[in-house]
Write a protein that holds these residues in place. Structure first.
Motif, PDB file in Angstrom:
ATOM      1  N   GLU A 116       0.830  -1.186   0.000  1.00  0.00           N
ATOM      2  CA  GLU A 116       0.000   0.000   0.000  1.00  0.00           C
ATOM      3  C   GLU A 116       0.878   1.255   0.000  1.00  0.00           C
ATOM      4  OE1 GLU A 116      -2.638  -0.081   3.273  1.00  0.00           O
ATOM      5  OE2 GLU A 116      -3.592  -1.979   2.712  1.00  0.00           O
ATOM      6  N   PRO A 117       0.473   2.279  -0.710  1.00  0.00           N
ATOM      7  CA  PRO A 117       1.281   3.519  -0.710  1.00  0.00           C
ATOM      8  C   PRO A 117       1.256   4.179   0.667  1.00  0.00           C
ATOM      9  CG  PRO A 117      -0.824   3.859  -1.840  1.00  0.00           C
ATOM     10  CD  PRO A 117      -0.718   2.389  -1.575  1.00  0.00           C
ATOM     11  N   LYS A 118       2.349   4.824   1.009  1.00  0.00           N
ATOM     12  CA  LYS A 118       2.429   5.504   2.292  1.00  0.00           C
ATOM     13  C   LYS A 118       1.710   6.849   2.208  1.00  0.00           C
ATOM     14  CE  LYS A 118       6.908   3.445   3.464  1.00  0.00           C
ATOM     15  NZ  LYS A 118       8.350   3.715   3.702  1.00  0.00           N
ATOM     16  N   GLU A 119       1.188   7.261   3.349  1.00  0.00           N
ATOM     17  CA  GLU A 119       0.530   8.559   3.418  1.00  0.00           C
ATOM     18  C   GLU A 119       1.339   9.495   4.308  1.00  0.00           C
ATOM     19  OE1 GLU A 119      -3.434   7.975   4.755  1.00  0.00           O
ATOM     20  OE2 GLU A 119      -4.055   6.847   2.968  1.00  0.00           O
ATOM     21  N   TYR A 120       1.346  10.762   3.962  1.00  0.00           N
ATOM     22  CA  TYR A 120       2.130  11.758   4.690  1.00  0.00           C
ATOM     23  C   TYR A 120       1.233  12.906   5.130  1.00  0.00           C
ATOM     24  CZ  TYR A 120       5.941   9.142   2.577  1.00  0.00           C
ATOM     25  OH  TYR A 120       6.791   8.128   2.188  1.00  0.00           O
ATOM     26  N   ILE A 121       1.645  13.557   6.203  1.00  0.00           N
ATOM     27  CA  ILE A 121       0.910  14.701   6.712  1.00  0.00           C
ATOM     28  C   ILE A 121       1.856  15.893   6.795  1.00  0.00           C
ATOM     29  CG2 ILE A 121      -0.667  13.232   8.024  1.00  0.00           C
ATOM     30  CD1 ILE A 121       0.847  14.039  10.557  1.00  0.00           C
ATOM     31  N   THR A 122       1.288  17.058   7.052  1.00  0.00           N
ATOM     32  CA  THR A 122       2.078  18.274   7.163  1.00  0.00           C
ATOM     33  C   THR A 122       1.769  18.963   8.485  1.00  0.00           C
ATOM     34  OG1 THR A 122       2.047  18.576   4.764  1.00  0.00           O
ATOM     35  CG2 THR A 122       2.622  20.495   6.110  1.00  0.00           C
ATOM     36  N   SER A 123       2.818  19.407   9.179  1.00  0.00           N
ATOM     37  CA  SER A 123       2.659  20.177  10.408  1.00  0.00           C
ATOM     38  C   SER A 123       3.199  21.584  10.197  1.00  0.00           C
ATOM     39  CB  SER A 123       3.407  19.505  11.562  1.00  0.00           C
ATOM     40  OG  SER A 123       2.826  18.269  11.905  1.00  0.00           O
TER      41      SER A 123
ATOM     42  N   VAL B 103      17.272  16.206  10.097  1.00  0.00           N
ATOM     43  CA  VAL B 103      18.077  15.498  11.078  1.00  0.00           C
ATOM     44  C   VAL B 103      19.505  15.392  10.561  1.00  0.00           C
ATOM     45  CG1 VAL B 103      17.442  13.213  10.130  1.00  0.00           C
ATOM     46  CG2 VAL B 103      18.314  13.401  12.479  1.00  0.00           C
ATOM     47  N   GLN B 104      20.446  15.699  11.440  1.00  0.00           N
ATOM     48  CA  GLN B 104      21.864  15.563  11.110  1.00  0.00           C
ATOM     49  C   GLN B 104      22.453  14.492  12.009  1.00  0.00           C
ATOM     50  OE1 GLN B 104      24.326  18.902  12.070  1.00  0.00           O
ATOM     51  NE2 GLN B 104      26.086  18.160  10.907  1.00  0.00           N
ATOM     52  N   SER B 105      23.055  13.490  11.399  1.00  0.00           N
ATOM     53  CA  SER B 105      23.760  12.445  12.132  1.00  0.00           C
ATOM     54  C   SER B 105      25.156  12.347  11.548  1.00  0.00           C
ATOM     55  CB  SER B 105      23.045  11.089  12.012  1.00  0.00           C
ATOM     56  OG  SER B 105      21.810  11.112  12.685  1.00  0.00           O
ATOM     57  N   GLY B 106      26.156  12.658  12.367  1.00  0.00           N
ATOM     58  CA  GLY B 106      27.515  12.647  11.864  1.00  0.00           C
ATOM     59  C   GLY B 106      27.679  13.657  10.753  1.00  0.00           C
ATOM     60  N   LYS B 107      28.088  13.183   9.584  1.00  0.00           N
ATOM     61  CA  LYS B 107      28.381  14.074   8.475  1.00  0.00           C
ATOM     62  C   LYS B 107      27.219  14.225   7.507  1.00  0.00           C
ATOM     63  CE  LYS B 107      33.184  12.469   8.603  1.00  0.00           C
ATOM     64  NZ  LYS B 107      34.250  11.770   7.860  1.00  0.00           N
ATOM     65  N   THR B 108      26.106  13.538   7.760  1.00  0.00           N
ATOM     66  CA  THR B 108      25.000  13.563   6.816  1.00  0.00           C
ATOM     67  C   THR B 108      23.787  14.268   7.405  1.00  0.00           C
ATOM     68  OG1 THR B 108      24.152  11.420   7.579  1.00  0.00           O
ATOM     69  CG2 THR B 108      25.777  11.389   5.803  1.00  0.00           C
ATOM     70  N   SER B 109      23.047  14.930   6.534  1.00  0.00           N
ATOM     71  CA  SER B 109      21.802  15.589   6.909  1.00  0.00           C
ATOM     72  C   SER B 109      20.697  15.078   5.998  1.00  0.00           C
ATOM     73  CB  SER B 109      21.924  17.109   6.781  1.00  0.00           C
ATOM     74  OG  SER B 109      22.860  17.614   7.710  1.00  0.00           O
ATOM     75  N   LYS B 110      19.517  14.870   6.577  1.00  0.00           N
ATOM     76  CA  LYS B 110      18.383  14.374   5.818  1.00  0.00           C
ATOM     77  C   LYS B 110      17.150  15.216   6.130  1.00  0.00           C
ATOM     78  CE  LYS B 110      20.484  10.556   4.267  1.00  0.00           C
ATOM     79  NZ  LYS B 110      20.714  10.251   2.836  1.00  0.00           N
ATOM     80  N   ILE B 111      16.368  15.477   5.103  1.00  0.00           N
ATOM     81  CA  ILE B 111      15.074  16.125   5.273  1.00  0.00           C
ATOM     82  C   ILE B 111      14.039  15.041   5.555  1.00  0.00           C
ATOM     83  CG2 ILE B 111      13.269  17.481   4.154  1.00  0.00           C
ATOM     84  CD1 ILE B 111      15.695  19.104   4.894  1.00  0.00           C
ATOM     85  N   LEU B 112      13.159  15.312   6.516  1.00  0.00           N
ATOM     86  CA  LEU B 112      12.187  14.330   6.956  1.00  0.00           C
ATOM     87  C   LEU B 112      10.788  14.660   6.430  1.00  0.00           C
ATOM     88  CD1 LEU B 112      13.343  14.098  10.682  1.00  0.00           C
ATOM     89  CD2 LEU B 112      13.923  12.510   8.835  1.00  0.00           C
ATOM     90  N   ARG B 113      10.040  13.605   6.116  1.00  0.00           N
ATOM     91  CA  ARG B 113       8.617  13.744   5.806  1.00  0.00           C
ATOM     92  C   ARG B 113       7.827  13.137   6.955  1.00  0.00           C
ATOM     93  NH1 ARG B 113       7.515  11.303  -0.053  1.00  0.00           N
ATOM     94  NH2 ARG B 113       8.830   9.623   0.758  1.00  0.00           N
ATOM     95  N   GLN B 114       6.720  13.732   7.284  1.00  0.00           N
ATOM     96  CA  GLN B 114       5.948  13.315   8.455  1.00  0.00           C
ATOM     97  C   GLN B 114       4.860  12.337   8.050  1.00  0.00           C
ATOM     98  OE1 GLN B 114       4.454  16.560  10.790  1.00  0.00           O
ATOM     99  NE2 GLN B 114       3.997  15.259  12.567  1.00  0.00           N
ATOM    100  N   ARG B 115       4.807  11.213   8.786  1.00  0.00           N
ATOM    101  CA  ARG B 115       3.792  10.194   8.514  1.00  0.00           C
ATOM    102  C   ARG B 115       2.748  10.107   9.610  1.00  0.00           C
ATOM    103  NH1 ARG B 115       6.153   4.635   7.473  1.00  0.00           N
ATOM    104  NH2 ARG B 115       3.929   4.306   7.081  1.00  0.00           N
ATOM    105  N   ASP B 116       3.084  10.585  10.797  1.00  0.00           N
ATOM    106  CA  ASP B 116       2.171  10.529  11.927  1.00  0.00           C
ATOM    107  C   ASP B 116       2.628  11.601  12.910  1.00  0.00           C
ATOM    108  OD1 ASP B 116       0.223   9.767  13.689  1.00  0.00           O
ATOM    109  OD2 ASP B 116       0.791   7.662  13.798  1.00  0.00           O
ATOM    110  N   ALA B 117       1.887  11.782  13.978  1.00  0.00           N
ATOM    111  CA  ALA B 117       2.228  12.831  14.931  1.00  0.00           C
ATOM    112  C   ALA B 117       3.644  12.699  15.452  1.00  0.00           C
ATOM    113  CB  ALA B 117       1.232  12.819  16.087  1.00  0.00           C
ATOM    114  N   LEU B 118       4.119  11.442  15.665  1.00  0.00           N
ATOM    115  CA  LEU B 118       5.443  11.204  16.221  1.00  0.00           C
ATOM    116  C   LEU B 118       6.320  10.354  15.303  1.00  0.00           C
ATOM    117  CD1 LEU B 118       4.354  10.478  19.897  1.00  0.00           C
ATOM    118  CD2 LEU B 118       5.494  12.551  19.071  1.00  0.00           C
ATOM    119  N   LEU B 119       5.924  10.213  14.044  1.00  0.00           N
ATOM    120  CA  LEU B 119       6.666   9.353  13.114  1.00  0.00           C
ATOM    121  C   LEU B 119       7.012  10.130  11.850  1.00  0.00           C
ATOM    122  CD1 LEU B 119       7.758   6.540  12.321  1.00  0.00           C
ATOM    123  CD2 LEU B 119       5.482   6.052  11.374  1.00  0.00           C
ATOM    124  N   PHE B 120       8.303  10.069  11.490  1.00  0.00           N
ATOM    125  CA  PHE B 120       8.808  10.714  10.285  1.00  0.00           C
ATOM    126  C   PHE B 120       9.596   9.685   9.474  1.00  0.00           C
ATOM    127  CE2 PHE B 120       7.977  13.966  13.329  1.00  0.00           C
ATOM    128  CZ  PHE B 120       7.649  15.111  12.618  1.00  0.00           C
TER     129      PHE B 120
END
Length: 692
Positions: free
Chosen positions: A417-424, A458-475
């Protein structure tokens, strides 16, 4: 070297079923830096260079004997897999009670050209041991000899727990790795070559018993000691050595005739040779304790398969019942998760590689131990399971088992099933901002911020990633890797789970400032981060003392503190530091290979540390994380014994604003000057960002 083909077996259910003392051990999940597990954490979200073969878009390949063998052969022929230079591997796949693939690839012993064979080659399977230990616990539960919710002190005999939390520590906490322990993980000396030395489990536990530092049941951190305590309780309540109990009550009923928790002669004769990251044969070794519930299991792939079949058959195989069906369901059920879509632990089983579960329920258990790596997983809803093991442990081969799992899932169990995303709103996202320090490996740090465009990053070590929100506490990051948060009742954020599959990270509090480090201070950002991570603290008067010289003991201790390593319980080997306040941390630094003495048995702990001495301490550590030497033009004098270290730091730009880089590229590192506290802060800041 290319992997050569081994023999094929496709059987029905009726027919079925360079290490040395100085090497940092890879986990059953050990906590020491530089282990294969930590390298795997770093790479979990990093895609391989080659594209994965998969079924055509929108289709699911049929999982049967013909397709899986062809697919497996193609997988091992991939250029990226060939580049891993794996001596040998075994693959098992089961479906609906039948073995549809049982095949060896390459060599159990490369020098003697002994082929890998799933029926006869014995391998060390590391932490896969833990599932067998949990099975033994469930058997005693069925017998009414224990309760999963009672204080385990009841079952510990004369061994006393260190639990000041006020909350009972239970077997459920042990089984789900929610003990709240600090982590005295495997030590260098716990891997040794004295095959005649037997270290009893009881002696080891008494010497290394950890302390409960967080309320049991509130946090998740992978916990080797928890599995050892499970085995010790089985031993206590059954009245027989742990290895004998498992042999009589699990191995024999399942006809796992080539399995043992001890290195018996019959096991040794069939044991594959393990290989180091450099492809060198690993000398035969044993462990402390010798009978180790969390990681000393030896087994053939066929033996592991019989256990998997039992698990998928409700606890029975052929005419033997090992567990009641309810116990099997309890083992496979998720009992700990930071979010419903990001599970962690069943009883003994774990989950990993979440971004390739593809919406299916997956449980498994991985193992890394010097010379070997393995991964077993089950899809109970599809009556399917698989096991891969191979005789090499390094960064690339820790990647292999993940790549095989990902390829397998994408082909046979793709996203349905395709994932669904929300916006805050930006204001709603601000509560997630902050620095998060891993509970198990304190040098692993994630930094979460809201971008000017209103996205979470989110930045971890030398990498940075842009997050998409899937739930109130899940990205989810750009590679599909989940990032989940845990909140307090008031909505403030407590913990984060991201690309370290074995631990949560705690949100750090805003640090108190230092009266002598204003915001415009050239070292303010370095000092602030170390304070936020609780590596440094203000003096009683609120000062930091940025221009005070560091001593040798202070700098070595700060490295150990930054890594989150525990103070050693072994008396310090430096005679002139025996009564020093930093003695335990200095011994840890010595045991970890970070420091050496200035003379035999001498450290000179209170002597100001020179910048080149500090560089050597850091470089000793950096090498265990795989940092390679670099070339740099040094404009000032550096002693020969420190040249590689200084050049390595300079080449990796690990220095503060005190270092001058000339227009011609030469660098004034000031090797023989005394290191100041502010300069030490910069070095440690860059160390943390370099190693993760």
């Amino acid at each position: 070297m290319k992997i050569t083909w081994g023999r094929k077996k496709c059987l029905a259910l009726s027919a079925a079923l360079a290490v040395s003392a100085s090497v940092l051990p890879a986990a059953y999940g050990t906590g020491l830096p530089g282990s294969a597990q930590e390298k795997e954490m770093e790479q979990e979200s990093r895609p391989m260079a080659a594209a994965r073969p998969s079924a055509e878009a929108g289709t699911t390949a049929l999982l049967n004997a013909d397709d899986i063998e062809s697919f497996a052969d193609q997988f091992f022929a991939r250029d990226d897999v060939q580049a891993m230079d794996i001596p040998g591997a075994v693959l098992i796949v089961i479906k609906d009670g039948e073995i549809i693939l049982s095949k060896g690839y390459g060599y159990a012993d490369r020098e003697r050209k002994i082929p890998m064979d799933p029926d006869t080659t014995v391998l060390r399977v590391g932490s896969v041991s833990k599932v067998f230990t949990a099975t033994a616990v469930m058997q005693l539960l069925e017998q009414g000899k224990l309760d999963l919710t009672s204080d385990i002190q009841t079952y510990m005999g004369d061994i006393q727990l260190n639990n000041p939390s006020g909350t009972p520590l239970t077997l459920k906490h042990l089984l789900t790795h929610t003990t709240g322990f600090d982590f005295p993980d495997l030590k260098r000396t716990d891997i040794h070559m004295d095959l005649g030395l037997f270290t009893p489990m009881e002696d080891y536990i008494k010497e290394h018993m950890p302390t409960v530092v967080r309320q049991p049941g509130t946090t998740f951190t992978y916990d080797n000691f928890a599995s050892m305590l499970q085995g010790y309780i089985v031993q206590n309540l059954s009245g027989m050595p742990f290895n004998e109990y498992v042999d009589q009550h699990i191995f024999q009923p399942l006809n796992m005739n080539s399995s043992s928790f001890l290195l018996k002669d019959s096991i040794r004769d069939k044991l594959a040779t393990g290989y180091s990251s450099l492809g060198q044969p690993v000398p035969l070794y044993t462990l402390k304790p010798t009978d180790m519930p969390q990681g000393s299991l030896f087994a053939t792939a066929s033996d592991i398969t019989r256990f998997m079949l039992m698990q998928l058959n409700g606890g029975a195989l052929d005419n033997a019942r090992v567990l009641e069906e309810e116990s099997v369901l309890q083992m496979q059920q998720i009992h700990n998760a930071i979010h419903p879509e990001v599970p962690h632990m069943g009883y003994g089983f774990e989950t990993a590689y979440h971004n390739h579960h593809n919406g299916h329920s997956v449980i498994g258990k991985g193992g890394n131990i010097p010379g070997f790596s393995s991964w077993m997983w089950l899809l109970p809803e599809h009556n399917t399971g698989a096991f891969i093991a191979y005789n090499k442990d390094d960064t690339l081969t820790a990647e292999l088992r993940k790549e095989w799992f990902n390829a397998f899932m994408d082909r046979y169990f793709p996203e349905s099933e395709p994932k669904e995303y929300i916006t805050s709103t930006r204001e709603e996202l601000l509560r997630f901002e902050g620095t998060y320090r891993d509970l198990r490996q304190k040098f692993l740090v994630s930094r979460v911020s809201v971008t000017p465009e209103g996205q979470l990053e989110v930045q971890s070590g030398k990498t940075s990633k842009i997050l998409r929100q899937r739930d109130a506490l899940l990205f989810e990051d750009e590679d599909g890797q989940p990032l989940a948060f845990k909140e307090r009742e008031d909505g403030s954020i407590l913990y984060l789970f991201y690309n370290n599959p074995v631990s949560w990270a705690e949100k750090m509090a805003e640090p108190d400032g230092f009266i002598d480090v204003p915001d415009h201070h050239p070292y303010a950002s370095y000092i602030r981060e170390l304070a936020e991570l609780e590596i440094i603290r203000p003096e009683p008067d609120g000062s930091f003392g940025p221009e005070i010289p560091m001593t040798r003991a202070q700098f070595a201790s700060q490295i150990v503190t930054a890594l989150g390593l525990e103070p050693s319980k072994v008396p310090v080997m430096f005679a002139d530091a025996a009564q020093h306040p930093e003695a335990a941390l200095l011994q840890t630094a010595l045991e970890s290979g970070i420091v050496r003495g200035t003379a035999p048995g001498i450290f000179e702990p209170d002597k100001p540390v020179t910048r080149q001495e500090a560089a050597v301490m850091l470089w000793n550590l950096m090498k265990t994380f795989g940092t390679q030497p670099g070339e740099a033009i040094l404009a000032d004098e550096t002693d020969e014994w420190a040249r590689e270290a200084v050049q390595g730091l300079v080449a990796n730009r690990m220095f503060g604003p005190e270092v001058i880089v000339s227009a011609n590229g030469s660098v004034q590192f000031r090797s023989k000057d005394v290191l100041l506290r502010q300069e030490a802060a910069a070095l440690l800041y860059f160390m943390l960002r370099q190693i993760y």
